[in-house]
Design an enzyme around this catalytic site. Sequence first.
Site, PDB file in Angstrom:
ATOM      1  N   ASP A 295       0.856  -1.187   0.000  1.00 38.83           N
ATOM      2  CA  ASP A 295       0.000   0.000   0.000  1.00 38.83           C
ATOM      3  C   ASP A 295       0.894   1.240   0.000  1.00 38.83           C
ATOM      4  O   ASP A 295       2.037   1.180   0.454  1.00 38.83           O
ATOM      5  CB  ASP A 295      -0.885  -0.006   1.266  1.00 38.83           C
ATOM      6  CG  ASP A 295      -2.034   0.984   1.196  1.00 38.83           C
ATOM      7  OD1 ASP A 295      -2.143   1.731   0.198  1.00 38.83           O
ATOM      8  OD2 ASP A 295      -2.820   1.022   2.159  1.00 38.83           O
ATOM      9  N   HIS A 296       0.374   2.326  -0.509  1.00 35.42           N
ATOM     10  CA  HIS A 296       1.061   3.609  -0.375  1.00 35.42           C
ATOM     11  C   HIS A 296       0.686   4.241   0.963  1.00 35.42           C
ATOM     12  O   HIS A 296      -0.426   4.048   1.450  1.00 35.42           O
ATOM     13  CB  HIS A 296       0.648   4.547  -1.516  1.00 35.42           C
ATOM     14  CG  HIS A 296       1.113   4.078  -2.855  1.00 35.42           C
ATOM     15  ND1 HIS A 296       0.323   4.097  -3.981  1.00 35.42           N
ATOM     16  CD2 HIS A 296       2.311   3.563  -3.252  1.00 35.42           C
ATOM     17  CE1 HIS A 296       1.015   3.627  -5.014  1.00 35.42           C
ATOM     18  NE2 HIS A 296       2.211   3.296  -4.597  1.00 35.42           N
ATOM     19  N   TYR A 468      -4.808   4.255   0.829  1.00 39.02           N
ATOM     20  CA  TYR A 468      -5.909   3.348   0.431  1.00 39.02           C
ATOM     21  C   TYR A 468      -5.655   2.714  -0.933  1.00 39.02           C
ATOM     22  O   TYR A 468      -6.589   2.551  -1.722  1.00 39.02           O
ATOM     23  CB  TYR A 468      -7.263   4.068   0.421  1.00 39.02           C
ATOM     24  CG  TYR A 468      -7.425   5.119   1.477  1.00 39.02           C
ATOM     25  CD1 TYR A 468      -7.176   4.821   2.821  1.00 39.02           C
ATOM     26  CD2 TYR A 468      -7.831   6.404   1.161  1.00 39.02           C
ATOM     27  CE1 TYR A 468      -7.316   5.790   3.791  1.00 39.02           C
ATOM     28  CE2 TYR A 468      -7.969   7.377   2.139  1.00 39.02           C
ATOM     29  CZ  TYR A 468      -7.716   7.057   3.445  1.00 39.02           C
ATOM     30  OH  TYR A 468      -7.859   8.020   4.405  1.00 39.02           O
ATOM     31  N   HIS A 469      -4.409   2.364  -1.195  1.00 35.05           N
ATOM     32  CA  HIS A 469      -4.064   1.736  -2.464  1.00 35.05           C
ATOM     33  C   HIS A 469      -3.644   0.281  -2.244  1.00 35.05           C
ATOM     34  O   HIS A 469      -2.682  -0.184  -2.842  1.00 35.05           O
ATOM     35  CB  HIS A 469      -2.927   2.507  -3.143  1.00 35.05           C
ATOM     36  CG  HIS A 469      -3.318   3.868  -3.614  1.00 35.05           C
ATOM     37  ND1 HIS A 469      -2.403   4.813  -4.048  1.00 35.05           N
ATOM     38  CD2 HIS A 469      -4.532   4.457  -3.729  1.00 35.05           C
ATOM     39  CE1 HIS A 469      -3.035   5.913  -4.404  1.00 35.05           C
ATOM     40  NE2 HIS A 469      -4.334   5.731  -4.213  1.00 35.05           N
ATOM     41  N   THR A 470      -4.344  -0.432  -1.390  1.00 32.19           N
ATOM     42  CA  THR A 470      -3.973  -1.820  -1.100  1.00 32.19           C
ATOM     43  C   THR A 470      -3.973  -2.657  -2.379  1.00 32.19           C
ATOM     44  O   THR A 470      -4.950  -2.637  -3.140  1.00 32.19           O
ATOM     45  CB  THR A 470      -4.985  -2.427  -0.096  1.00 32.19           C
ATOM     46  OG1 THR A 470      -5.127  -1.529   0.982  1.00 32.19           O
ATOM     47  CG2 THR A 470      -4.518  -3.784   0.398  1.00 32.19           C
TER      48      THR A 470
END
Length: 534
Positions: A295-296, A468-470
Site C-alpha cells: 500500500d502507499h 488506500y491503495h492496497t
Amino acid sequence: MPKDKHAYDYIVIGSGTAGSVVAARLSEDPTISVLLIEAGPHDRKVEIKMPAGYPALQKTKRDWQLWTEPQTELMDRKLYLPRGKVLGGTGALNGMIYIRGNRLDYDDWAAAGNLGWGYQDVLPYFTKTECNSRLGAPYHGTMGEQPVVDARFVHPMNRAFIEAGQQSGLRFNEDFNGEQQDGVGYYQATILKGERMHTARVLLHPALNRKNLTLWLETTARQLTMVKNRVTGVIVERGKELQTVHANREVILCGGAIHSPYLLLHSGIGPADDLQRLAIPVQQDLAGVGQHMQDHQQYFLGYFSDTRISLNTALGPRNLWNWFVHRSGIFAEIVSGAGGFIRTNAHQDRPQIQFHFVPGIAGDNIHDLKAQPKRDGFMLGLTLLKPQSQGYLKLRSGNPNDAPLLQPNFLTAAEDLKILLDAYETGWDIMHQSALTPYRHQLTKPNNQLSLRSDREQFIRQTLESVYHTVGTCKMGPANDTQAVVDADLRVHGIDCLRIADASVMPDIPAGNVNAPIVMIAEKAAQLILGNMG
Ligand SMILES: Cc1cc2nc3c(=O)[nH]c(=O)nc-3n(C[C@H](O)[C@H](O)[C@H](O)COP(=O)(O)OP(=O)(O)OC[C@H]3O[C@@H](n4cnc5c(N)ncnc54)[C@H](O)[C@@H]3O)c2cc1C
C-alpha cells in the site's frame, strides 16, 4: 442467454473499478450471458456524483469500514481503510486522480515472469478506456468511455503550489502519464461536466440494458463451489437466503485486494495450515493468498491560512449553488488537484515520492468529517511510492461475517522510513516558497519546525496514514513463484475456470495512484477471457 435462471456463462463477483469493466466488456458479446454480483447497494447518491463529496461516504453503509491491526512502527495505531461497498466499488468513493505509475513498474512485472505485462504491452489497455480531453497518442486515448480531464476551476492555492514547486527547482510536468513522470503539475481526473465518472457510471450503467447482463445488488458471494479443481459457481447470500449460481464457463473474482483473497480463503483456496487451523476444508494449497500486501502511505505538512477560500470553509450556499445548478466550482473538482513526483536521490531509477497537494487542512482525525478544522488551510501529502514493507491478510475465523485481519506492516522495512524522511526537506522547502506566502499563516502539521531528524521521524510515525491503495494480495507470477496466486492470464494456479481481475493481482505496486492501472488490468482480463472462448 442463461440455460436456466441459475446458470450464466460468466459470473463476475464485485462491481468495483475492475468488475464494472469486466462485466461491461464481456457482455458486449450478445451470445454470452453474464451475472454481476455486488454486495453493496446502487450508486445513486449525491456524494458519489459530486467530485468533492466522497469523504462523506466513509463510515457509511457504502463503505466496508475496515481497520488494520495496530501498527507497531506507527505507535500501535490502527489505521482506517475505506473500501467501497456499492455499485462502482471503491471507484465510487475515490479521489478520481488519473495516474498510471511509471513505465518501469510494468517492465518489472514482465521481468518477474509475467509475459504480456510490460509497459508496451499494457499501454493499449490504458488508452482503450481513456477519453482524454487534452492529450493524445502515443500515450493517451481519446475514443474510450472514461473521461480524463483537466480541472475547469483551478484553485488559487493549487496554482501557488505549482509555482512554489518550480521555485524550489522542480520542473513543470504537463503530463505525468507521458514521457516523463518527474516534476510538479496538475492532476487530470475522471470527471465530466462536474460529475464523477467511475467505471460503473461510464461502462456498466450503459451496459445494463443488455439482455445478456444481469446485475444482483446487495448480494454477497460467500463461497465458490467446486468439483475437484474446477470452479463451477458460487454460493451467494441474497436477502436472507443462500443460493447457488452455476457458471457455465468461468467465475471472475473482482472483489478488490481485500475481498478477493477473503473469498478464496473462505472457499478453501489459500495457505493449507491457516485453513486447517480454522477447520476450512482445503481445496487448493496456495501459500500466496492474502500475502504480499502492499500500500502507499503518506504524511502531511500543513498550514492554517486566514483566507476564506479553502475546502474547510467551502460548505456554503454559493459553492453548493454552483455545483447543484451549474456543476461547477470547488465541489466540481478533485480534492487534490495538484501534485508531483520526485526522486529523493539521483541513483533512483524512478520517483519514490508523490505529492498530493490539498487546498484544505485536515485535523488529527482525518476520517471524521465533523471534526475537521473550521479554519482554512492547505497541506502537502508526501506519499511513499515503492514501499519495501509488505503485509498480509488472514481470516479471523471461519465465520463469513467476521472482518478480515489486515496487517499491512507499515514502515517495517527501514528503507521506507528513510525515503519518507529524505523527502521531508523538499516538501518543507516547497511549502516555504514565496508563491505560498499569501496563504501561510500558522504552521500546524507539524506544530513546530522540526530540525532534528529524530523529531521528524516521531512526527511521521505519529501521523502516517494509508493512501488506500492496497494491492498485491493474490499476486500474478509464474508457477515456480511459490507466492504467486494467478498466472499471466490471471487464472488461479491449480484451479480451472477461475480468474482474478482487480488490484490484488499486481505483482508490485505501481509508482502512483492505482485506479487507472486496475482499469487496465480489467480491460486486459476481458480480452484474455474473450480470446479464450470457443
Ligand atoms: C478514499 C479513497 C480515495 C482514493 N483515491 C484514488 C485516486 O484519486 N486515484 C486512484 O487511482 N485511486 C484512488 N483510490 C484507490 C482506488 O479507488 C482503488 O484501488 C480501486 O477502486 C480498487 O478497485 P478494485 O476493482 O480492485 O476494487 P473495488 O473497486 O473495491 O471493487 C470491489 C467490489 O467488490 C465488491 N465485493 C467484495 N466482496 C464481495 C462479495 N463477496 N460479494 C459481492 N461483492 C463483493 C465490493 O463491494 C466492491 O464493490 C482511492 C481509494 C480510496 C478508498
